[in-house]
Scaffold this motif. Sequence first.
Motif, PDB file in Angstrom:
ATOM      1  N   ILE A   1      -6.730   3.867   7.374  1.00 37.41           N
ATOM      2  CA  ILE A   1      -6.978   3.655   5.944  1.00 37.41           C
ATOM      3  C   ILE A   1      -8.207   4.461   5.518  1.00 37.41           C
ATOM      4  O   ILE A   1      -9.272   4.345   6.129  1.00 37.41           O
ATOM      5  CB  ILE A   1      -7.208   2.158   5.651  1.00 37.41           C
ATOM      6  CG1 ILE A   1      -6.036   1.318   6.186  1.00 37.41           C
ATOM      7  CG2 ILE A   1      -7.412   1.934   4.150  1.00 37.41           C
ATOM      8  CD1 ILE A   1      -4.688   1.632   5.600  1.00 37.41           C
TER       9      ILE A   1
ATOM     10  N   PRO B   1      -3.509  -0.992  -2.114  1.00 38.11           N
ATOM     11  CA  PRO B   1      -4.133  -1.403  -0.858  1.00 38.11           C
ATOM     12  C   PRO B   1      -4.767  -2.784  -0.977  1.00 38.11           C
ATOM     13  O   PRO B   1      -4.910  -3.324  -2.089  1.00 38.11           O
ATOM     14  CB  PRO B   1      -5.193  -0.321  -0.638  1.00 38.11           C
ATOM     15  CG  PRO B   1      -5.581   0.094  -2.023  1.00 38.11           C
ATOM     16  CD  PRO B   1      -4.315   0.004  -2.843  1.00 38.11           C
TER      17      PRO B   1
ATOM     18  N   GLN C   1      -7.583  -4.431   7.465  1.00 39.70           N
ATOM     19  CA  GLN C   1      -8.080  -4.685   6.111  1.00 39.70           C
ATOM     20  C   GLN C   1      -8.165  -6.185   5.827  1.00 39.70           C
ATOM     21  O   GLN C   1      -9.101  -6.646   5.163  1.00 39.70           O
ATOM     22  CB  GLN C   1      -7.176  -3.993   5.090  1.00 39.70           C
ATOM     23  CG  GLN C   1      -7.197  -2.472   5.183  1.00 39.70           C
ATOM     24  CD  GLN C   1      -8.591  -1.901   5.036  1.00 39.70           C
ATOM     25  OE1 GLN C   1      -9.281  -2.152   4.036  1.00 39.70           O
ATOM     26  NE2 GLN C   1      -9.036  -1.149   6.032  1.00 39.70           N
TER      27      GLN C   1
ATOM     28  N   ASP D   1       0.454  -7.685  -5.672  1.00 40.89           N
ATOM     29  CA  ASP D   1       0.488  -6.308  -6.162  1.00 40.89           C
ATOM     30  C   ASP D   1       1.037  -6.198  -7.579  1.00 40.89           C
ATOM     31  O   ASP D   1       1.040  -5.109  -8.156  1.00 40.89           O
ATOM     32  CB  ASP D   1       1.276  -5.399  -5.214  1.00 40.89           C
ATOM     33  CG  ASP D   1       2.660  -5.938  -4.869  1.00 40.89           C
ATOM     34  OD1 ASP D   1       3.150  -6.845  -5.563  1.00 40.89           O
ATOM     35  OD2 ASP D   1       3.254  -5.452  -3.888  1.00 40.89           O
TER      36      ASP D   1
ATOM     37  N   ASP E   1      -9.764   3.368   0.025  1.00 40.58           N
ATOM     38  CA  ASP E   1      -8.845   2.233   0.002  1.00 40.58           C
ATOM     39  C   ASP E   1      -9.299   1.085   0.897  1.00 40.58           C
ATOM     40  O   ASP E   1      -8.626   0.055   0.970  1.00 40.58           O
ATOM     41  CB  ASP E   1      -7.446   2.671   0.463  1.00 40.58           C
ATOM     42  CG  ASP E   1      -6.790   3.628  -0.508  1.00 40.58           C
ATOM     43  OD1 ASP E   1      -7.112   3.570  -1.712  1.00 40.58           O
ATOM     44  OD2 ASP E   1      -5.947   4.442  -0.069  1.00 40.58           O
TER      45      ASP E   1
ATOM     46  N   TYR F   1      -7.469  -3.361  -3.552  1.00 40.58           N
ATOM     47  CA  TYR F   1      -7.103  -3.587  -4.958  1.00 40.58           C
ATOM     48  C   TYR F   1      -7.384  -5.023  -5.376  1.00 40.58           C
ATOM     49  O   TYR F   1      -7.859  -5.283  -6.489  1.00 40.58           O
ATOM     50  CB  TYR F   1      -5.621  -3.257  -5.112  1.00 40.58           C
ATOM     51  CG  TYR F   1      -5.046  -3.342  -6.514  1.00 40.58           C
ATOM     52  CD1 TYR F   1      -5.071  -2.244  -7.361  1.00 40.58           C
ATOM     53  CD2 TYR F   1      -4.419  -4.508  -6.965  1.00 40.58           C
ATOM     54  CE1 TYR F   1      -4.501  -2.297  -8.633  1.00 40.58           C
ATOM     55  CE2 TYR F   1      -3.845  -4.566  -8.223  1.00 40.58           C
ATOM     56  CZ  TYR F   1      -3.893  -3.464  -9.056  1.00 40.58           C
ATOM     57  OH  TYR F   1      -3.323  -3.526 -10.304  1.00 40.58           O
TER      58      TYR F   1
ATOM     59  N   ASN G   1      -2.971  -2.621   7.772  1.00 44.85           N
ATOM     60  CA  ASN G   1      -3.205  -3.767   6.905  1.00 44.85           C
ATOM     61  C   ASN G   1      -3.966  -4.886   7.610  1.00 44.85           C
ATOM     62  O   ASN G   1      -4.778  -5.578   6.989  1.00 44.85           O
ATOM     63  CB  ASN G   1      -1.869  -4.322   6.404  1.00 44.85           C
ATOM     64  CG  ASN G   1      -1.187  -3.416   5.403  1.00 44.85           C
ATOM     65  OD1 ASN G   1      -1.834  -2.675   4.666  1.00 44.85           O
ATOM     66  ND2 ASN G   1       0.145  -3.456   5.367  1.00 44.85           N
TER      67      ASN G   1
ATOM     68  N   HIS H   1       0.823  -1.208   0.000  1.00 45.86           N
ATOM     69  CA  HIS H   1       0.000   0.000   0.000  1.00 45.86           C
ATOM     70  C   HIS H   1       0.857   1.258   0.000  1.00 45.86           C
ATOM     71  O   HIS H   1       0.725   2.117  -0.876  1.00 45.86           O
ATOM     72  CB  HIS H   1      -0.934  -0.013   1.218  1.00 45.86           C
ATOM     73  CG  HIS H   1      -1.998   1.048   1.164  1.00 45.86           C
ATOM     74  ND1 HIS H   1      -2.941   1.208   2.157  1.00 45.86           N
ATOM     75  CD2 HIS H   1      -2.278   2.005   0.245  1.00 45.86           C
ATOM     76  CE1 HIS H   1      -3.749   2.213   1.842  1.00 45.86           C
ATOM     77  NE2 HIS H   1      -3.363   2.714   0.692  1.00 45.86           N
TER      78      HIS H   1
END
Length: 432
Positions: A94, A52, A117, A413, A98, A55, A114, A46
């Motif tokens: 965050i 993030p 998330q 990513d 995101d 995504y 993270n 991120h």
Amino acid sequence: MSGKRWGAAVAVGALAVGLAVVGTPAQAHGGGGEVRTVGYYTQWSHQDRGIPVRYIVDNGTASRLTHLNYAFGLLDERGGCVSSDPEADYRRLIPAKDSVNGKADQAGQALAGNLNQLRQLKRKYPRLRVYISLGGWIGSAYFSNAALTPQSRAAHVKSCVDLWLKGNLPGAPAGAGKGVFDGIDLDWEWPATEGAPGNVVRPEDKQNFTALLREYRAQLDKQGRADHKRYDLTAFLPANREAMDRGYELREVYRLLTFATVQGYDYHGAWERTANQQSALRVPDGDPTTPKDSGEIVVDAHLDRGAPRDKITLGVPYFGRGWTGLPNQNNGLFQQATGPAPGTYEAGYDDYRILKGLLTSGKYTLHRDDKAGHAWLFNGTTFWNYDDPTELARKGRYIRDRELGGAMIWSLDGDTPQGELIRGLSSGLHRR
């Protein structure tokens, strides 16, 4: 692992269009078992790359994963588990744009960053299992210390269970991170064999690694009984046969693991002068290197050493390796370079989502070896070897046809916003 702030996990001693979605992660391969799709999401995706966790929801990846490994947790010099970046792991707020659930983090909440998330991701996809991955290329310096004695092994595992499974994160409320992780993934690169310069390495690492797994299994089972759930144990294992034999009692290692992820890339890279494939399924004709490396060779080496077929989860790269200063011969393949190709994050390395732009720019030509199973870009002087959707579909079919346990992705990513790579891989892994 590979190409990241942690450095390149090289083997020791050494665009295509998106494809249609076919099948689901629950579908079976020929042997009747579940095909795993394991993806690594990195701590720095991120902040450093602008990717993030959301995504991988938006591009269709998360719905196709069976497992996600969060990389990396570290070990201190005594072998204790620590967070190397608490801000990224569990403190950074965050924003809504995101966030997996579309809501912004608020100051004072027990868990952010993270890890929060990932918790949201598990709520959205309840079948997804999430592991904390420990180590990595430069994060493996003190594994040997952790594994050295019965006392050090017990203390190491206890610290990891407390930090990552019980969720007792420094500076956060007690148990703030509990429930995020369903297991622990060990990424020790490599027992009894030098990986990154400065790693502590001992000949007895081979036996101590097995003993460390036993300690993990015992403490994970104990914690699982307390939490009324099953905690998994996995490990990243090398492609290099010398490293396999020097550092692992592989038959027993596989017995103790839920499954293993096996290095399926970094066979060659710009640490060598010869431009070559870094992740081909089979050795290309004319390969001048010794020993030869390919996905098929690596899989067979693990099978020959007692690995159960359904526990081998073959790694696939979402990145490429590049060389420059090549003569314009043989489309660059096997030619001598003057150095690594310029990369966005490190020399000789770049993500697929960036390399795809070289092809669409019209300055590079795509070449493919269907027999060996690899693709590369060349512009007359610079060469990039990578896996595109076509090659990932090919690897998915190979995994399915050989009744292996599945595929592991380094790292999530690297895919495009359209999820071209995950769609290619899934089309091969699951029967039409």
